[in-house]
Design a protein around this motif. Structure first.
Motif, PDB file in Angstrom:
ATOM      1  N   ALA A 127       4.870  -3.444  13.490  1.00 36.66           N
ATOM      2  CA  ALA A 127       4.073  -4.462  14.179  1.00 36.66           C
ATOM      3  C   ALA A 127       4.710  -5.839  14.000  1.00 36.66           C
ATOM      4  O   ALA A 127       4.963  -6.282  12.876  1.00 36.66           O
ATOM      5  CB  ALA A 127       2.643  -4.459  13.636  1.00 36.66           C
ATOM      6  N   GLY A 128       4.994  -6.508  15.120  1.00 37.79           N
ATOM      7  CA  GLY A 128       5.560  -7.853  15.085  1.00 37.79           C
ATOM      8  C   GLY A 128       7.034  -7.917  14.760  1.00 37.79           C
ATOM      9  O   GLY A 128       7.594  -9.008  14.621  1.00 37.79           O
ATOM     10  N   ILE A 129       7.706  -6.772  14.641  1.00 38.34           N
ATOM     11  CA  ILE A 129       9.117  -6.755  14.246  1.00 38.34           C
ATOM     12  C   ILE A 129      10.040  -7.008  15.431  1.00 38.34           C
ATOM     13  O   ILE A 129      11.097  -7.610  15.293  1.00 38.34           O
ATOM     14  CB  ILE A 129       9.461  -5.400  13.587  1.00 38.34           C
ATOM     15  N   ALA A 130       9.663  -6.537  16.617  1.00 34.65           N
ATOM     16  CA  ALA A 130      10.548  -6.612  17.779  1.00 34.65           C
ATOM     17  C   ALA A 130      11.046  -8.030  18.002  1.00 34.65           C
ATOM     18  O   ALA A 130      10.267  -8.989  18.019  1.00 34.65           O
ATOM     19  CB  ALA A 130       9.821  -6.109  19.022  1.00 34.65           C
ATOM     20  N   ASN A 131      12.353  -8.157  18.138  1.00 30.22           N
ATOM     21  CA  ASN A 131      13.045  -9.424  18.426  1.00 30.22           C
ATOM     22  C   ASN A 131      12.952 -10.426  17.286  1.00 30.22           C
ATOM     23  O   ASN A 131      13.239 -11.611  17.477  1.00 30.22           O
ATOM     24  CB  ASN A 131      12.526 -10.065  19.717  1.00 30.22           C
ATOM     25  N   SER A 132      12.555  -9.982  16.115  1.00 31.12           N
ATOM     26  CA  SER A 132      12.506 -10.893  14.977  1.00 31.12           C
ATOM     27  C   SER A 132      13.745 -10.712  14.112  1.00 31.12           C
ATOM     28  O   SER A 132      14.437  -9.691  14.188  1.00 31.12           O
ATOM     29  CB  SER A 132      11.254 -10.644  14.133  1.00 31.12           C
ATOM     30  N   ALA A 133      14.004 -11.714  13.256  1.00 37.34           N
ATOM     31  CA  ALA A 133      15.184 -11.658  12.394  1.00 37.34           C
ATOM     32  C   ALA A 133      15.107 -10.527  11.392  1.00 37.34           C
ATOM     33  O   ALA A 133      16.121 -10.156  10.786  1.00 37.34           O
ATOM     34  CB  ALA A 133      15.349 -12.997  11.673  1.00 37.34           C
ATOM     35  N   MET A 134      13.917  -9.969  11.212  1.00 33.47           N
ATOM     36  CA  MET A 134      13.773  -8.867  10.264  1.00 33.47           C
ATOM     37  C   MET A 134      14.481  -7.603  10.734  1.00 33.47           C
ATOM     38  O   MET A 134      14.868  -6.759   9.921  1.00 33.47           O
ATOM     39  CB  MET A 134      12.297  -8.571  10.027  1.00 33.47           C
ATOM     40  N   ASP A 135      14.640  -7.470  12.040  1.00 30.25           N
ATOM     41  CA  ASP A 135      15.239  -6.246  12.586  1.00 30.25           C
ATOM     42  C   ASP A 135      16.755  -6.339  12.495  1.00 30.25           C
ATOM     43  O   ASP A 135      17.404  -7.024  13.280  1.00 30.25           O
ATOM     44  CB  ASP A 135      14.795  -6.036  14.033  1.00 30.25           C
ATOM     45  N   MET A 136      17.335  -5.614  11.540  1.00 34.42           N
ATOM     46  CA  MET A 136      18.789  -5.554  11.385  1.00 34.42           C
ATOM     47  C   MET A 136      19.315  -4.151  11.653  1.00 34.42           C
ATOM     48  O   MET A 136      20.453  -3.818  11.311  1.00 34.42           O
ATOM     49  CB  MET A 136      19.181  -6.010   9.981  1.00 34.42           C
ATOM     50  N   THR A 137      18.494  -3.313  12.278  1.00 37.01           N
ATOM     51  CA  THR A 137      18.892  -1.940  12.604  1.00 37.01           C
ATOM     52  C   THR A 137      19.498  -1.904  13.999  1.00 37.01           C
ATOM     53  O   THR A 137      18.857  -2.355  14.960  1.00 37.01           O
ATOM     54  CB  THR A 137      17.684  -0.990  12.536  1.00 37.01           C
TER      55      THR A 137
END
Length: 920
Positions: A522-532
């Motif tokens: 939730a809320g991960i899409a297009n955020s800097a948290m996504d490094m996969t």
């Protein structure tokens, strides 16, 4: 020296030197051809949703599903009581493999077998045994595996070797390496817990024998030293592989020349498999010698390798479907290398058909062992053989992608056709806009994988294999996600597709996975948290042989021409969406990839390959449901997530070998590169060049006479073999019913003419020819080959009854714009004795439409009993004519050549006024 020839000579010298290289390490022992068995056992997780019986959050085992069905549930639709309740299956799952080896151990102490016993089968059998239901009980299923493993050969190898396998029977060659790794790790964990670490094998059996060299790094990383592979796939990677289309040869596409990396074999064994599985050729001895197989990491150049142990495809199928003697071993004697004796691996299901029965295990197995010993040969096990005859480090071969010849609609296809059918629309095959339920499963699996990997990365949750295999209250959300995703992968769900509720079972598991991991995203899409990075499915191409002819089930078994343009497509998914997907390709300098070449396998390239060319790929949503109303699937469970389809057309490349891969970038800049693949693109003018000229091949005397010599003259002028330093005659009889090996080395008679003289076989009703240069170039008359009717004395009794050719065209080949007479012999066919026979005919593999409507086919004239004729004019645009026959009245009876139809290439009359015919 030509680089291709030089590389081939080097490889031949290496193989010739192997006796010196490894001979000193071999003690005195029997060095004649040997035989062993592999028995494959599996049952899937039939309801891959959260169990309706136990409080534990995991998928459902067999007895749980049975109790649910007994209580009135509709699902699973499979009858598990019948599946697990067969007496032979109960016996084989609980000890019959051990008992069969115990039965022959006193007389054959070094005999053995490998067994693939899937993790899913272990779970189901254990569930039934714990409940004491339908003939299962106690711990006999694992006690028998332990006891058989405890019996050792003279080299210390287990006589019953429980080899590594995909826990859930996933078709690993089509799945991402992350999934492959987890399927192996979970299988090994199941074995470790149930049996003990000492029972984890050095060997591996790929699901459906569907192997790819892409699996090698993961196999090696998991401690696996050898893998069974198809000997047919080893042979098809030889440049002189004698491809014959149809039941007399391969019932799948011809090899692509990019895979022609093994030495020229010269000598091939052709054995017919039962049930019209074709006549796969095996290179003798290469297809019977364990050798190293390698994979080069495209990023680092690191070489991973395992030993490939070839299996004889025709003999494997025969062993699984009826009594088998040992005479096939004598065929290997002439080419047997005492330093690396030929090994025949008979690999097939051990719980289905004849190969799963009492007679097989307690009659066939000892009979074969005794018969082999009577010929002076030995039964062995794979590990025992490798302990005795480890291949030298320099002994390396290549294996073409694909599986065993058993599955209908696949028959060893290099594209895994039965699990990966080409995309279609209402108008036919269409890799750009099409859809297929088998491809849809791959789109669902790889979307689920990306979400699971992203959830692991952003949450920081650990991954414990034991908690994935044995979920409990300590299992975290991503581990439970792995449990359900892996349970969704069973290749049978894709294989059977629309049968029962099979088409829903992949989505069931992936959706259950999503319910556990989606809250973490939730809320991960297009955020800097996504490094996969994105997940990219193995790129596909259509057609398989661009610029050439294609065949097999996806082409109605005919040879279908392609001009050289083709499409590459794939599935791509990322939680943060996609920025770009690009096809990258580069040209190879000499049109061949040698076993010692490296540059073709590296992203950075090197000497011998060009620079990468970029082609942007277009994306589109891929439908979760059937978009074209084919009516063959019933999706009551649609996937929550599915990958997008990306494609691009590659045009205007001819007579060149290219390397290619797909690069995907997500909106966060994370990058994924697919494995590098390779394809030879033909000239767009024919499968091997040339046409159908009557003067290209002549024979003396004409017609040839049985039992007498005939001289064949081949004119290579203007043909694909023009300028060849050596030409070989590939020849057989009776429409390739028998093929003679090795190919005949023709004599150079000057001016492009080559001759060869041989004695016509006493059983020849027809002699058949094609020509090659002993490497990768063939002249097969555009796939039609050359055929000459033989005459002479009556056939000897040992020839059996000689069949009459069912369909004959006059002239042969048919001429565009001219009349052709079709003669159909119905004796021994579906229409034998019919009072009315009609011909349904068309052109160009039934494209765009047939000339006659199937229900209003043209009436043929009966000339004598069961001989029917019809004349029509061949259309000018007909590259080939197609035909089938029926009885013209309900109930309609058809003769469609066992689903292959009849197809005859046509030729063009260049100058009708010329005395005689001149063909292009």
């Amino acid at each position: 020296m030509n680089r291709i020839l030089m590389k081939s000579r080097v490889r031949d010298l290496i193989l010739a030197a192997l006796c010196t290289t490894i001979g000193s390490a071999i003690p005195a022992q029997n060095t004649r051809p040997k035989v062993t068995w592999h028995w494959h056992l599996h049952q899937p997780i039939y309801w891959n949703d959260q169990s309706r019986v136990t409080a534990t959050d995991r998928y459902e085992f067999a007895w749980e599903s049975i109790t649910e069905k007994d209580g009135g549930s509709q699902f699973p639709e499979n009858n598990l009581r019948d599946i697990f309740g067969k007496d032979d299956r109960k016996a084989v799952y609980q000890g019959r493999t051990r008992d069969a080896l115990g039965n022959i151990g006193e007389n054959h102490p070094d005999s053995g077998a490998s067994v693939s016993y899937s993790g899913a089968l272990m779970e189901n059998v254990e569930d039934l045994a714990n409940a004491g239901q339908i003939g299962y009980g106690g711990t006999e299923w694992k006690d028998s595996l332990k006891q058989g493993h405890g019996w050792k050969t003279s080299t210390g190898a287990p006589r019953l070797d429980l080899v590594n396998f995909s826990f859930h029977h996933g078709l690993l060659a089509l799945l991402d390496s992350e999934i492959v790794d987890m399927e192996l790790k979970t299988f090994q964990e199941k074995v470790r817990v149930e049996l003990g670490s000492q029972y984890i094998s050095k060997g591996f059996f790929p699901t459906e024998m569907a192997f790819s060299v892409r699996l090698i790094p993961v196999l090696e990383a998991n401690g696996i030293e050898w893998s069974i592979v198809s000997g047919h796939k080893v042979a098809r990677a030889c440049p002189d592989y004698p491809y014959v289309r149809g039941t007399g040869g391969d019932i799948c596409n011809a090899p692509n020349m990019a895979d022609a990396r093994n030495p020229a074999a010269r000598n091939y064994i052709a054995r017919s498999a039962p049930d019209s599985r074709g006549t796969p050729r095996h290179a003798n001895p290469l297809s019977y010698q364990p050798s190293w197989i390698e994979y080069i990491d495209p990023n680092t150049g690191e070489v991973s390798k395992v030993i490939g142990v070839p299996s004889d495809q025709a003999m494997s199928y025969a062993d699984g479907f009826g009594p088998l003697g040992a005479s096939f071993l004598t065929d290997l004697e002439a080419a047997n290398d005492p330093a690396q004796p030929s090994l025949v691996v008979l690999a097939h299901d051990g719980d289905n058909a004849f190969g799963g029965g009492f007679s097989y295990y307690f009659e066939n197995v000892p009979n074969l062992a005794n018969a082999a010993a009577g010929l002076g040969n030995e039964t062995t096990s794979i590990q025992h053989y490798l302990n005795q005859f480890p291949p030298a480090e320099s002994r390396v071969f290549h294996v073409e992608d694909g599986g065993w010849i058993n599955p209908d609609n696949d028959f060893g296809s290099p594209t895994f056709n039965q699990w990966n059918y080409p995309l279609i629309t209402q108008n036919g095959f269409d890799p750009i806009n099409g859809w297929h339920n088998k491809a849809r499963e791959m789109a669902v699996f790889h979307a689920a994988l990306n979400r699971l990997l992203t959830a692991e990365q952003v949450s920081g949750l650990s991954r414990n294999v034991n908690r994935i295999v044995f979920p409990d209250t300590s299992t975290n959300a991503t581990e439970r996600g792995w449990h359900y995703l892996l349970g969704a992968l069973d290749s049978g769900n894709v294989y059977f597709g629309a049968a029962l509720d099979q088409e829903n079972k992949g989505a069931l598991g992936c959706n259950e996975m999503a319910e556990h991991v989606d809250p973490l995203l939730a809320g991960i899409a297009n955020s800097a948290m996504d490094m996969t990075p994105p997940t990219v499915w193995l790129p596909q191409r259509y057609p398989y042989n661009p610029g050439s002819f294609n065949s097999g089930p996806a082409h109605n078994y005919a040879e279908v021409f392609n001009n050289g343009d083709f499409a590459i497509w794939t599935f791509v998914y990322d939680v943060s969406d996609i920025e770009s997907v690009t096809l990258k390709y580069r040209m190879d300098d000499d049109g061949a990839i040698g076993l010692d070449d490296t540059a073709n396998h590296l992203y950075t390239g090197g000497a011998g390959v060009g620079e990468w060319v970029d082609l942007p790929m277009e994306g589109r949503p891929f439908s979760k449901d059937e978009p074209f109303d084919f009516g063959d699937v019933d999706y009551f469970e649609l996937p929550l997530h599915i990958s997008d389809h990306y494609s691009v057309e590659v045009v205007d490349l001819r007579e060149v070998l290219i390397d290619y891969y797909v690069e995907a970038v997500d909106l966060r800049g994370n990058v994924t590169r697919s494995p590098i693949q390779h394809v030879w693109i033909g000239d767009g003018a024919g499968s091997n060049g040339g046409g159908g000229g009557t003067d290209v091949v002549t024979i003396d005397p004409a017609p040839p006479v049985r039992g007498q010599q005939v001289t064949v003259t081949y004119d290579s002028t203007g043909r694909s073999l023009a300028g060849a330093s050596q030409v070989y005659l590939h020849y057989g009889i009776n429409d390739w019913e028998t093929v003679f090996s090795p190919d005949g080395e023709m004599i150079d008679a000057g001016d492009g003419l080559w001759t060869y003289t041989f004695t016509v076989d006493d059983c020849a009703a027809q002699i058949d020819f094609a020509f090659n240069d002993g490497m990768a170039t063939w002249d097969s008359n555009n796939g039609s080959d050359w055929h000459f009717t033989a005459t002479g004395p009556p056939f000897p009794n040992e020839c059996g009854e000689q069949p009459t050719q069912t369909v004959i065209t006059v002239p042969s080949p048919p001429v565009r714009g001219e009349d052709v007479m079709i003669t159909y012999h119905s004796t021994g066919r579906n229409l034998e004795g019919a009072s009315d026979v009609r011909i349904h005919y068309g052109t160009n593999n039934w494209t765009p439409t047939a000339i006659t409507d199937p229900q209003n086919a043209a009436v043929m004239m009966e000339t004598t009993d069961d001989v029917w004729e019809f004349v029509f004019e061949v259309p000018q645009g007909a590259v080939q004519i197609d035909m089938v026959f029926n009885n013209g009245a309900p109930p309609t009876v058809w003769d469609n050549n066992d689903g292959n139809d009849w197809h005859f290439p046509t030729v063009e009359l260049i100058n009708p006024e010329f005395e005689g015919w001149m063909f292009r």
